[in-house]
Design an enzyme around this catalytic site. Sequence first.
Site, PDB file in Angstrom:
ATOM      1  N   ASP A   1       0.828  -1.205   0.000  1.00 20.95           N
ATOM      2  CA  ASP A   1       0.000   0.000   0.000  1.00 20.95           C
ATOM      3  C   ASP A   1       0.866   1.259   0.000  1.00 20.95           C
ATOM      4  O   ASP A   1       1.969   1.259   0.556  1.00 20.95           O
ATOM      5  CB  ASP A   1      -0.893  -0.017   1.252  1.00 20.95           C
ATOM      6  CG  ASP A   1      -2.076   0.921   1.133  1.00 20.95           C
ATOM      7  OD1 ASP A   1      -2.336   1.425   0.010  1.00 20.95           O
ATOM      8  OD2 ASP A   1      -2.739   1.159   2.151  1.00 20.95           O
TER       9      ASP A   1
ATOM     10  N   SER B   1      -8.446  -5.137   4.497  1.00 24.52           N
ATOM     11  CA  SER B   1      -8.935  -4.836   3.145  1.00 24.52           C
ATOM     12  C   SER B   1      -9.300  -6.089   2.349  1.00 24.52           C
ATOM     13  O   SER B   1      -8.900  -6.268   1.204  1.00 24.52           O
ATOM     14  CB  SER B   1      -7.898  -4.005   2.377  1.00 24.52           C
ATOM     15  OG  SER B   1      -7.698  -2.760   3.008  1.00 24.52           O
TER      16      SER B   1
ATOM     17  N   LEU C   1      11.727 -20.040  -3.798  1.00 25.06           N
ATOM     18  CA  LEU C   1      10.647 -19.224  -3.255  1.00 25.06           C
ATOM     19  C   LEU C   1       9.407 -19.292  -4.140  1.00 25.06           C
ATOM     20  O   LEU C   1       9.503 -19.220  -5.369  1.00 25.06           O
ATOM     21  CB  LEU C   1      11.111 -17.765  -3.154  1.00 25.06           C
ATOM     22  CG  LEU C   1      10.037 -16.728  -2.805  1.00 25.06           C
ATOM     23  CD1 LEU C   1       9.744 -16.751  -1.323  1.00 25.06           C
ATOM     24  CD2 LEU C   1      10.475 -15.334  -3.235  1.00 25.06           C
TER      25      LEU C   1
ATOM     26  N   HIS D   1       2.890   3.312  -8.869  1.00 23.77           N
ATOM     27  CA  HIS D   1       2.708   1.883  -9.144  1.00 23.77           C
ATOM     28  C   HIS D   1       3.928   1.311  -9.864  1.00 23.77           C
ATOM     29  O   HIS D   1       4.356   0.182  -9.606  1.00 23.77           O
ATOM     30  CB  HIS D   1       1.451   1.670  -9.992  1.00 23.77           C
ATOM     31  CG  HIS D   1       0.184   2.019  -9.276  1.00 23.77           C
ATOM     32  ND1 HIS D   1      -0.147   1.498  -8.048  1.00 23.77           N
ATOM     33  CD2 HIS D   1      -0.841   2.847  -9.632  1.00 23.77           C
ATOM     34  CE1 HIS D   1      -1.321   1.981  -7.660  1.00 23.77           C
ATOM     35  NE2 HIS D   1      -1.759   2.797  -8.608  1.00 23.77           N
TER      36      HIS D   1
END
Length: 264
Positions: free
Chosen positions: A38, A214, A149, A55
């Site tokens: 965020d 959220s 990962l 972004h």
Amino acid sequence: MLNKFFRKKKKMISNDLMERKQVAQSQQLPSHIAIIMDGNGRWAKKRTLPRVAGHHEGMKTVKKITKFANEVGINTLTLYAFSTENWKRPKLEVEFLMRLPEEFLGTYLPELMEQNVQVKMMGNIDSLPEYTKSSINKAVEQTANNDGLILNFAMNYGSRDEIVQAVQKIVYDVQEGKVSSNDITEELVSSHLMTKDLKEPDLLIRTSGEVRLSNFMLWQLAYTEFWFTETLWPDFDEECLMDAIEIYQKRNRRYGGLKGEEVN
């Protein structure tokens, strides 16, 4: 002279981070870290830039944190990239966000392959634009055999929607006689969620100072440790991730019970 000073300072920070990483690796690491990324828009606003610039900068942070999490030894990293509610944002911003997976995976997929990272996606992928869906499917397919990962993107994802879909599937199975109502357990519900092949998160991180979930992994986060930071996502770096891991390692995870020393 100034450049020499900054190079020396950067080296000192790098050495300190290496030491912290080694100490963390000698203790119990969170196997699965989930992050609500965020603050991209606010990062851009502070610099009088358009929101999309935030972004784009946040995309670079994804690369940096993925690489470091892999080096530390984290098993799974789930990133909340686009929620089912994000469609309410301005059309141009949504279109830019839909292009980001294509750019990120198109640019960094070779590096992800080198680092043995396996890309996964959860969410309503079929509802995404074809170019977004195509880039996602390509990355998932090409990294499917990697065993490092797991980089799990939550894309067009909403937890309530996920739970509703799980309930619908279970109801259908009951109607078809595959299971009975007595067979419905927590394990059965979990097996119908989008994370059925993943361990539940040990640590949730949310950046930018917001303190809410959220609509993110509401079922899976039941016993997860939470860590909130004022740092905006584009500014989130390896040291921030180490801060979160170190705090996690100091937590006493009881899962509703008591530790041995607390019983008496």
